[in-house]
Design a protein around this motif. Structure first.
Motif, PDB file in Angstrom:
ATOM      1  N   ASN A  64       2.317  41.887  89.880  1.00  0.00           N
ATOM      2  CA  ASN A  64       2.433  42.247  88.465  1.00  0.00           C
ATOM      3  C   ASN A  64       3.181  41.221  87.630  1.00  0.00           C
ATOM      4  N   GLY A  65       3.631  40.150  88.258  1.00  0.00           N
ATOM      5  CA  GLY A  65       4.227  39.060  87.502  1.00  0.00           C
ATOM      6  C   GLY A  65       5.680  39.279  87.141  1.00  0.00           C
ATOM      7  N   THR A  66       6.304  38.181  86.741  1.00  0.00           N
ATOM      8  CA  THR A  66       7.687  38.188  86.281  1.00  0.00           C
ATOM      9  C   THR A  66       7.708  37.714  84.839  1.00  0.00           C
ATOM     10  N   LYS A  67       8.448  38.407  83.996  1.00  0.00           N
ATOM     11  CA  LYS A  67       8.489  38.071  82.576  1.00  0.00           C
ATOM     12  C   LYS A  67       9.922  37.838  82.138  1.00  0.00           C
ATOM     13  N   VAL A  68      10.061  36.911  81.230  1.00  0.00           N
ATOM     14  CA  VAL A  68      11.339  36.659  80.573  1.00  0.00           C
ATOM     15  C   VAL A  68      11.127  36.864  79.081  1.00  0.00           C
ATOM     16  N   ASN A  69      11.789  37.859  78.531  1.00  0.00           N
ATOM     17  CA  ASN A  69      11.636  38.205  77.113  1.00  0.00           C
ATOM     18  C   ASN A  69      10.180  38.461  76.749  1.00  0.00           C
ATOM     19  N   GLY A  70       9.450  39.088  77.692  1.00  0.00           N
ATOM     20  CA  GLY A  70       8.077  39.485  77.420  1.00  0.00           C
ATOM     21  C   GLY A  70       7.031  38.460  77.780  1.00  0.00           C
ATOM     22  N   VAL A  73       6.193  34.198  83.344  1.00  0.00           N
ATOM     23  CA  VAL A  73       6.692  32.884  83.745  1.00  0.00           C
ATOM     24  C   VAL A  73       6.479  32.694  85.232  1.00  0.00           C
ATOM     25  N   LYS A  74       6.380  31.431  85.616  1.00  0.00           N
ATOM     26  CA  LYS A  74       6.424  31.053  87.023  1.00  0.00           C
ATOM     27  C   LYS A  74       7.837  30.615  87.401  1.00  0.00           C
ATOM     28  N   LYS A  75       8.428  29.817  86.528  1.00  0.00           N
ATOM     29  CA  LYS A  75       9.812  29.380  86.712  1.00  0.00           C
ATOM     30  C   LYS A  75      10.374  29.088  85.329  1.00  0.00           C
ATOM     31  N   LYS A  76      11.583  29.641  85.075  1.00  0.00           N
ATOM     32  CA  LYS A  76      12.150  29.456  83.746  1.00  0.00           C
ATOM     33  C   LYS A  76      13.662  29.512  83.837  1.00  0.00           C
ATOM     34  N   GLN A  77      14.311  28.628  83.047  1.00  0.00           N
ATOM     35  CA  GLN A  77      15.770  28.646  82.973  1.00  0.00           C
ATOM     36  C   GLN A  77      16.208  29.866  82.188  1.00  0.00           C
ATOM     37  N   LEU A  78      17.271  30.508  82.676  1.00  0.00           N
ATOM     38  CA  LEU A  78      17.761  31.727  82.056  1.00  0.00           C
ATOM     39  C   LEU A  78      18.961  31.449  81.167  1.00  0.00           C
ATOM     40  N   SER A  79      19.059  32.213  80.103  1.00  0.00           N
ATOM     41  CA  SER A  79      20.199  32.162  79.198  1.00  0.00           C
ATOM     42  C   SER A  79      20.799  33.556  79.104  1.00  0.00           C
ATOM     43  N   ASP A  80      22.036  33.599  78.686  1.00  0.00           N
ATOM     44  CA  ASP A  80      22.702  34.888  78.562  1.00  0.00           C
ATOM     45  C   ASP A  80      21.925  35.792  77.606  1.00  0.00           C
ATOM     46  N   GLY A  81      21.726  37.041  78.028  1.00  0.00           N
ATOM     47  CA  GLY A  81      21.024  38.014  77.198  1.00  0.00           C
ATOM     48  C   GLY A  81      19.537  38.077  77.435  1.00  0.00           C
ATOM     49  N   ASP A  82      18.981  37.173  78.273  1.00  0.00           N
ATOM     50  CA  ASP A  82      17.544  37.224  78.539  1.00  0.00           C
ATOM     51  C   ASP A  82      17.176  38.526  79.232  1.00  0.00           C
ATOM     52  N   ALA A  83      16.015  39.094  78.839  1.00  0.00           N
ATOM     53  CA  ALA A  83      15.472  40.290  79.496  1.00  0.00           C
ATOM     54  C   ALA A  83      14.522  39.843  80.588  1.00  0.00           C
ATOM     55  N   VAL A  84      14.846  40.135  81.822  1.00  0.00           N
ATOM     56  CA  VAL A  84      14.037  39.740  82.978  1.00  0.00           C
ATOM     57  C   VAL A  84      13.354  40.995  83.498  1.00  0.00           C
ATOM     58  N   ALA A  85      11.998  41.000  83.439  1.00  0.00           N
ATOM     59  CA  ALA A  85      11.207  42.151  83.879  1.00  0.00           C
ATOM     60  C   ALA A  85      10.487  41.794  85.157  1.00  0.00           C
ATOM     61  N   GLN A 169       8.182  46.462  73.743  1.00  0.00           N
ATOM     62  CA  GLN A 169       8.673  45.196  73.256  1.00  0.00           C
ATOM     63  C   GLN A 169       9.991  44.850  73.932  1.00  0.00           C
ATOM     64  N   GLY A 170      10.136  43.598  74.278  1.00  0.00           N
ATOM     65  CA  GLY A 170      11.363  43.122  74.911  1.00  0.00           C
ATOM     66  C   GLY A 170      12.437  42.870  73.876  1.00  0.00           C
ATOM     67  N   ARG A 171      13.581  42.449  74.378  1.00  0.00           N
ATOM     68  CA  ARG A 171      14.736  42.201  73.485  1.00  0.00           C
ATOM     69  C   ARG A 171      14.395  41.157  72.462  1.00  0.00           C
ATOM     70  N   ARG A 172      13.551  40.164  72.850  1.00  0.00           N
ATOM     71  CA  ARG A 172      13.255  39.063  71.909  1.00  0.00           C
ATOM     72  C   ARG A 172      11.816  39.128  71.395  1.00  0.00           C
ATOM     73  N   GLY A 173      11.271  40.334  71.414  1.00  0.00           N
ATOM     74  CA  GLY A 173       9.976  40.492  70.739  1.00  0.00           C
ATOM     75  C   GLY A 173       8.799  40.457  71.680  1.00  0.00           C
ATOM     76  N   GLY A 174       8.933  40.031  72.938  1.00  0.00           N
ATOM     77  CA  GLY A 174       7.801  39.959  73.840  1.00  0.00           C
ATOM     78  C   GLY A 174       7.516  41.312  74.445  1.00  0.00           C
ATOM     79  N   ALA A 175       6.332  41.483  75.019  1.00  0.00           N
ATOM     80  CA  ALA A 175       5.954  42.743  75.639  1.00  0.00           C
ATOM     81  C   ALA A 175       6.520  42.807  77.039  1.00  0.00           C
TER      82      ALA A 175
END
Length: 523
Positions: A64-70, A73-85, A169-175
């Motif tokens: 079902n995949g991994t999402k950052v702020n909706g 992603v395959k690989k992504k740098q994280l920042s404080d407050g990111d929503a990781v689904a 919707q995620g914290r930063r607008g993504g689904a």
């Protein structure tokens, strides 16, 4: 250096998990650092790891995949407050340095009023810092289903990942996915009733929902929608299969009905007048016979009458159109005498006008004559046949000496050949050619037997020019229909008026068709 994951939503919203290690794997199996017992999470779903001074999340090939702020992603740098689904599970990420403390929150100082109590969290350390028993206790605490026994947890770990769709919707607008977080409790081997409750709440079907779950569904989906959701979640696999079957069959039936309505030919309008039975010099557009598209059904025969009056010798020419007829299927009789057969279908059957000559010796002058289209099949049953645009024309025969008949016929034939060669030059040339060939034939029709060879040639050329006239009429009617579809009424009327240029006489059916079309369109 450490990082923290905080449950974003659900009953455990706000609960924190602190990690001191440099790499954390998250999934549904026991060898992951964090076990999430949810069918939407893959066995090895993702990992969060440090690289330099930054933290990254990397998907490990999950269903079902991994999402950052909706965003997937395959690989992504994280920042404080990111929503990781991770499938349906949502965490908020933050990186921070935390003093080492006991992982049991009950061992923390508890000041008066709770002012010195830190927010409850669970610390998960690396394997080299935590013993097996301590690690097993902390490990897998994130989304353990309510009331799960070790056996149930093992079954969930080994089960197949369930596909899901992201909503909300995620914290930063993504689904991102927004399921309700399951109750989190430690394993309790002394609660045998919990596995049944877990099975009911896991969406597998066949059990009842909890009262709180029913209430939530009714709040979110009122009316029939909420009732159907509850029914579907509680339905057994067999019941769902039956619903799928009937839904599929019903859908196919609806689509089949719509397809039939789209492709079927519209039937003829129901007549509001008596059936025509008398032939005149004006075509009867109604159809007669048997089968689809026939207005007046006559399985065996259709009978007409007509008047024959003429000051001199004359013949009657029967004009009609026909289709769905095989060789020798429909015979034509006048006053009991056979005068011909309806020709079988050809490629231009809808454009072709047929003519049958009724000899003078079978006609009754100044009396009612009977004409019958007779289906020769005995019994005819329901085999299709159709005739329409029926009319009769009285053609007077010239009373001239035999030699003069031959001379007049030859001159008319020669003029017809010339006009036919110029048929594309003037609009009326096809009609004039047909008229001259017809005059040649009528002159020789009055010739006593045996008739000369020119009689046969004149008949053939008259048929050839008639085919071209029928084709011209069909093209003009098609132009009218195109103008009507475009709602260009002026052009439609101009085309109908132009029919007179191609057919200046009243001895062809096309002018009658044009006048009838004008009346229909009120032009």
């Amino acid at each position: 250096m450490s990082f923290q994951l905080t449950i974003a939503e659900g009953k455990e919203a706000g609960k924190e998990f602190v990690f001191d290690q440099g790499s954390v794997t998250i999934g549904r199996t026991a060898d992951c650092d964090v076990i999430l017992y949810d069918p939407g999470v893959s066995r090895k779903h993702a990992r969060i790891f440090s690289q330099g001074k930054a933290y990254y999340v990397e998907d490990m090939g999950s269903s079902n995949g991994t999402k950052v702020n909706g965003s997937v992603v395959k690989k992504k740098q994280l920042s404080d407050g990111d929503a990781v689904a991770l499938g349906p599970v949502v965490f908020n990420f933050s990186s921070k340095v935390i003093e080492d403390m006991d992982t049991d929150p009950r061992s923390r100082p508890n000041g008066a009023g709770g002012k010195n109590v830190a927010k409850a969290d669970t610390r998960i350390s690396s394997r080299d810092k935590v013993g097996p028993s301590k690690r097993q206790r902390n490990k897998g605490m994130a989304l353990l289903p309510e009331g799960a026994t070790p056996e149930r947890a093992l079954a969930l770990s080994n089960s197949k990942t369930a596909s899901m769709q992201a909503v909300g919707q995620g914290r930063r607008g993504g689904a991102i996915a927004r399921p309700e977080i399951r109750d989190i409790e430690p394993f309790d081997d002394e609660a045998p009733e919990r596995p049944a409750k877990l099975a009911r709440r896991s969406g597998g079907g066949g059990g009842g929902l909890a009262a709180s779950e029913r209430a939530r569904i009714r709040r979110e989906s009122r009316g029939m929608g909420g009732s159907f959701k509850i029914f579907w979640l509680e339905a057994s696999s067999f019941t769902r299969g039956v619903v799928y079957l009937f839904s599929t069959v019903g859908g196919i039936a609806v689509l089949g009905g719509l397809y039939y309505l789209a492709i079927r030919e519209p039937g003829p309008p129901l007549p509001t007048y008596p059936e025509p039975a008398r032939l005149e010099p004006v075509p009867i557009e109604d159809s007669f016979g048997e089968g689809e598209g026939v207005i007046w059904r006559r399985t065996d025969m259709k009978v007409f009458t007509f008047e024959f009056t003429a000051p001199t010798r004359a013949v009657v020419i029967l004009h009609f159109q026909a289709r769905d007829i095989s060789q020798g299927e429909v015979a034509i009789t006048v006053n009991g005498a056979d005068v011909g057969l309806v020709p079988p279908d050809s490629l231009n059957v809808l454009e072709r006008t047929n003519e049958i000559i009724v000899p003078a010796d079978v006609l009754k002058k100044n009396e009612a004559n009977q004409l019958i289209f007779d289906n020769t099949h005995n019994p005819p049953e329901k085999e299709p046949w159709r005739i329409w645009n029926v009319w009769v024309e009285v053609a007077l025969l010239p009373e001239l000496p035999v030699e003069q008949l031959k001379r007049e016929a030859q001159m008319s034939f020669d003029r017809g050949v010339l006009q036919f060669s110029r048929r594309d030059v003037g609009a009326a040339n096809r009609y004039e050619a047909w008229k001259e060939f017809r005059n040649a034939w009528l002159n020789l029709e009055a010739h006593p037997e045996p008739r000369p060879e020119l009689y046969r040639l004149a008949r053939e050329k008259m048929k050839e020019s008639q085919v071209e006239l029928d084709s011209t009429c069909s093209k003009l009617m098609l132009e009218v229909e195109q103008s009507v579809n475009q709602k260009d009424w002026a052009k439609a009327r101009a085309t109908l008026d132009y029919v007179k240029e191609y057919f200046p006489g009243k001895d062809q059916p096309c002018p009658f068709r044009a006048e009838a079309k004008k009346e229909q369109l009120r032009l």
